[in-house]
Each structure stands twice: as C-alpha cells, then as structure tokens.
Write a protein that holds these residues in place. Structure first.
Motif, PDB file in Angstrom:
ATOM      1  N   UNK A   1       0.825  -1.212   0.000  1.00  0.00           N
ATOM      2  CA  UNK A   1       0.000   0.000   0.000  1.00  0.00           C
ATOM      3  C   UNK A   1       0.862   1.267   0.000  1.00  0.00           C
ATOM      4  N   UNK A   2       1.909   1.293   0.803  1.00  0.00           N
ATOM      5  CA  UNK A   2       2.768   2.478   0.879  1.00  0.00           C
ATOM      6  C   UNK A   2       3.458   2.738  -0.463  1.00  0.00           C
ATOM      7  N   UNK A   3       3.887   1.684  -1.127  1.00  0.00           N
ATOM      8  CA  UNK A   3       4.535   1.844  -2.430  1.00  0.00           C
ATOM      9  C   UNK A   3       3.558   2.422  -3.450  1.00  0.00           C
ATOM     10  N   UNK A   4       2.297   1.994  -3.409  1.00  0.00           N
ATOM     11  CA  UNK A   4       1.279   2.529  -4.319  1.00  0.00           C
ATOM     12  C   UNK A   4       1.069   4.015  -4.071  1.00  0.00           C
ATOM     13  N   UNK A   5       1.009   4.403  -2.813  1.00  0.00           N
ATOM     14  CA  UNK A   5       0.811   5.818  -2.487  1.00  0.00           C
ATOM     15  C   UNK A   5       1.988   6.662  -2.957  1.00  0.00           C
ATOM     16  N   UNK A   6       3.204   6.176  -2.765  1.00  0.00           N
ATOM     17  CA  UNK A   6       4.384   6.914  -3.211  1.00  0.00           C
ATOM     18  C   UNK A   6       4.466   6.982  -4.733  1.00  0.00           C
ATOM     19  N   UNK A   7       4.176   5.888  -5.403  1.00  0.00           N
ATOM     20  CA  UNK A   7       4.292   5.831  -6.861  1.00  0.00           C
ATOM     21  C   UNK A   7       3.250   6.687  -7.570  1.00  0.00           C
ATOM     22  N   UNK A   8       2.013   6.707  -7.043  1.00  0.00           N
ATOM     23  CA  UNK A   8       0.919   7.389  -7.740  1.00  0.00           C
ATOM     24  C   UNK A   8       0.502   8.703  -7.094  1.00  0.00           C
ATOM     25  N   UNK A   9       1.039   9.019  -5.918  1.00  0.00           N
ATOM     26  CA  UNK A   9       0.727  10.294  -5.276  1.00  0.00           C
ATOM     27  C   UNK A   9      -0.725  10.429  -4.864  1.00  0.00           C
TER      28      UNK A   9
ATOM     29  N   UNK B   1      -4.033   8.199  -2.308  1.00  0.00           N
ATOM     30  CA  UNK B   1      -4.258   7.112  -1.356  1.00  0.00           C
ATOM     31  C   UNK B   1      -4.290   5.745  -2.044  1.00  0.00           C
ATOM     32  N   UNK B   2      -3.720   4.754  -1.386  1.00  0.00           N
ATOM     33  CA  UNK B   2      -3.646   3.397  -1.935  1.00  0.00           C
ATOM     34  C   UNK B   2      -5.037   2.871  -2.278  1.00  0.00           C
ATOM     35  N   UNK B   3      -6.047   3.246  -1.516  1.00  0.00           N
ATOM     36  CA  UNK B   3      -7.423   2.806  -1.757  1.00  0.00           C
ATOM     37  C   UNK B   3      -7.869   3.203  -3.163  1.00  0.00           C
ATOM     38  N   UNK B   4      -7.546   4.439  -3.576  1.00  0.00           N
ATOM     39  CA  UNK B   4      -7.943   4.903  -4.912  1.00  0.00           C
ATOM     40  C   UNK B   4      -7.176   4.158  -6.009  1.00  0.00           C
ATOM     41  N   UNK B   5      -5.892   3.930  -5.789  1.00  0.00           N
ATOM     42  CA  UNK B   5      -5.090   3.184  -6.763  1.00  0.00           C
ATOM     43  C   UNK B   5      -5.652   1.769  -6.907  1.00  0.00           C
ATOM     44  N   UNK B   6      -5.972   1.134  -5.793  1.00  0.00           N
ATOM     45  CA  UNK B   6      -6.516  -0.226  -5.811  1.00  0.00           C
ATOM     46  C   UNK B   6      -7.872  -0.281  -6.495  1.00  0.00           C
ATOM     47  N   UNK B   7      -8.689   0.762  -6.325  1.00  0.00           N
ATOM     48  CA  UNK B   7      -9.990   0.812  -7.007  1.00  0.00           C
ATOM     49  C   UNK B   7      -9.805   0.742  -8.516  1.00  0.00           C
TER      50      UNK B   7
END
Length: 157
Positions: free
Chosen positions: A117-125, A127-133
């Motif tokens: 989750x932290x990597x997703x937040x850093x990579x996409x700027x 929240x990880x929840x939105x990236x996962x959606x």
C-alpha cells in the motif's frame, strides 16, 4: 486490445496475420541522453520521459497491417490495439523463454496489485485505496476494450 505486458527475459515476435491496428512499446534504448527529472518532450511523433535519475524511455508506435512483423525485446512493455472497423489477428511466439516471467501491467493479475500500500501511495501520489480501485476494477485478464471503444462506450470492434 491486448493487455500491456513485458517479459523479463523473452523476446516476443508478433506477426500480423489479418486485420489492422497499431502497437505501442516503451523503449529505453532509443533515448538519446538524459533530460531533467520528470520533464517530457515531444519529438517526431514519439514521446520521451525520464523519471528523476532513472532511464529515459521513448514511446515507439506504428501501424499494424497484414504481414507486419514486430520484435519486442525483453523488458519492453508492449500493447497491440485493433482498428475500430477490423479485428486484429496476431501470431506471437517468444524466444529465450527459459526462466522468463510475464509482467502484466493491466488486468486482473497486474503487477501493481503486488505492491504494498505504501509503495502505491508513493508511486501514484494518491491514497492506496484509490489506486486499488482503479486496478481492481479491471476484471479481464488479457484482452480489453480499446481506447476508442472505452470513450464511445462500445464493446464491439
């Protein structure tokens, strides 16, 4: 369209058997020099981008018609998209496949789902929840509606 994917070791050879469309591939080898971090530059119909301190990639794209052969080196993300009015039939095979791993960049089993989750937040700027959606909404695995079909709400080619 095919899911964007890259191989860790195998070289893909794709031959257009029937139909028309286009392909896109990201290539670090065609880049000439480095740019300032995060800057984009348009050059001759291709796009080049460098992420701070990383390699510079150039987008390679071309029209696909019957008889076209495309060679995709290992580590180069590749996608093929059919034209709006025709199916695109590709015959693909891969060489140097021993110990190769396929990395899908979209679809049900995409590599982004494996990130913490932290990597997703850093990579996409965001929240990880939105990236996962976004990534979890893709239930297909290999074939998807093309870019034009998504915008038009069409499901046929």
């Amino acid at each position: 369209m095919t899911a964007p994917v890259y191989n860790s070791k195998a070289t893909k050879i794709a031959i257009v058997v029937e139909g028309e469309g286009y392909f896109e591939m990201a290539c670090p080898h065609l880049s000439q020099g480095r740019q300032q971090g995060g800057q984009q530059r348009e050059r001759g119909g291709s796009q080049q981008r460098e992420i701070r301190g990383g390699p510079s990639y150039q987008k390679v794209s071309s029209r696909l018609t019957r008889g076209t052969v495309v060679v995709v080196p290992a580590g180069h993300p590749f996608v093929a998209v059919a034209s709006n009015n025709q199916n695109l039939q590709l015959l693909c095979f891969e060489v140097n496949y021993h110990n190769n791993e396929k990395y899908p960049l979209a679809g049900k089993r995409n590599v982004m789902n494996q990130l913490e989750r932290q990597a997703k937040e850093l990579a996409f700027g965001m929240p990880a929840r939105e990236v996962e959606e976004v990534f979890n909404s893709q239930q297909d695995e290999f074939f998807f509606k093309g870019p034009r079909q998504q915008h038009q709400g069409r499901s046929d080619a």
